[in-house]
Design an enzyme around this catalytic site. Sequence first.
Site, PDB file in Angstrom:
ATOM      1  N   TYR A 128      42.791  34.288  39.375  1.00 54.48           N
ATOM      2  CA  TYR A 128      42.756  35.529  38.594  1.00 54.48           C
ATOM      3  C   TYR A 128      44.048  36.314  38.780  1.00 54.48           C
ATOM      4  O   TYR A 128      44.695  36.716  37.799  1.00 54.48           O
ATOM      5  CB  TYR A 128      41.551  36.367  39.015  1.00 54.48           C
ATOM      6  N   TRP A 153      39.482  48.011  41.193  1.00 60.47           N
ATOM      7  CA  TRP A 153      38.072  48.266  41.451  1.00 60.47           C
ATOM      8  C   TRP A 153      37.422  49.079  40.327  1.00 60.47           C
ATOM      9  O   TRP A 153      36.799  50.120  40.554  1.00 60.47           O
ATOM     10  CB  TRP A 153      37.912  48.996  42.794  1.00 60.47           C
TER      11      TRP A 153
END
Length: 293
Positions: A128, A153
């Site tokens: 990723y 996040w």
Amino acid sequence: MSGRLKILISGQHGQVSQALQQYLGNQHELIVPGRGLLDLSNPDAIRQQVRSLRPQLIINAAAHTAVDQAESEPELAFAINASAPGVFAEEARELGIPLIHYSTDYVFDGSKQAPYTEDDEPNPLSVYGQSKLAGEQAIGTAGGEHLILRTSWVYSNTGKNFLLTMQRLLQEKPHLRVVADQIGAPTWASTIAASTAALIERWQAGQPGAWGTYHLTAGGETSWFGFAQAIGEHLLAQGKACATLEAIPSSAYPTPAPRPLNSRLDCSRLAREWGVVQPQWRSALHECLAGQA
């Protein structure tokens, strides 16, 4: 470029895309095609859409964000996270318009002891992260005006994210173990959208900062355990059931994709160059929770 803009936004149902639609929908003409019209794994489909729509700004809010899944499907991750941003950047350059693109803390390995700046050398640990870094590089190679906004996040009241998962698990389980040695800044999708809207306003007003790569996260820092604690405090304040929490190291919760231990990003350059400052993560979380039904 003043007035109402024609903006192409990718990632129709993603957290950031949905927040952008809320923040920008009243001021601008938004075109947010679904996968049927904008297949990000197909470069020709992207080119066709951009050329037929001729937007005045492109915001690439789409990504392959299933971090662990990307380890077993790297070709798809690179198609969406690396090739597609490059195509958007090339088409934006040809139209003479800017591209706004979102990247991630996962481009860093997390070994630095201080928050990462934009000048720090990326070293992604996962497929990723590697695919997102390749997307940044493809945009840079295209050479047009762009903003790459690295965030971390991301959560919201829609989709799949840590906030919604933790709210469910905290009420279902008597006891939860949560990683406490990964440090970062939980960032509300609406914070990202509001900051993006402010950046667009500065550009439209003819007062942009320098184009390039910037860090955009909520202020402050915590661990996943600290984030879970804050979510639990809200549940308890509402008189709802809440599991007891146990702090554990990353080594006790192995995942297919390794995570950076330090995900803190220094966002001072965005404040200096563009005058855009993000709220503290706790205050943003409270505002997000207050908006839940």
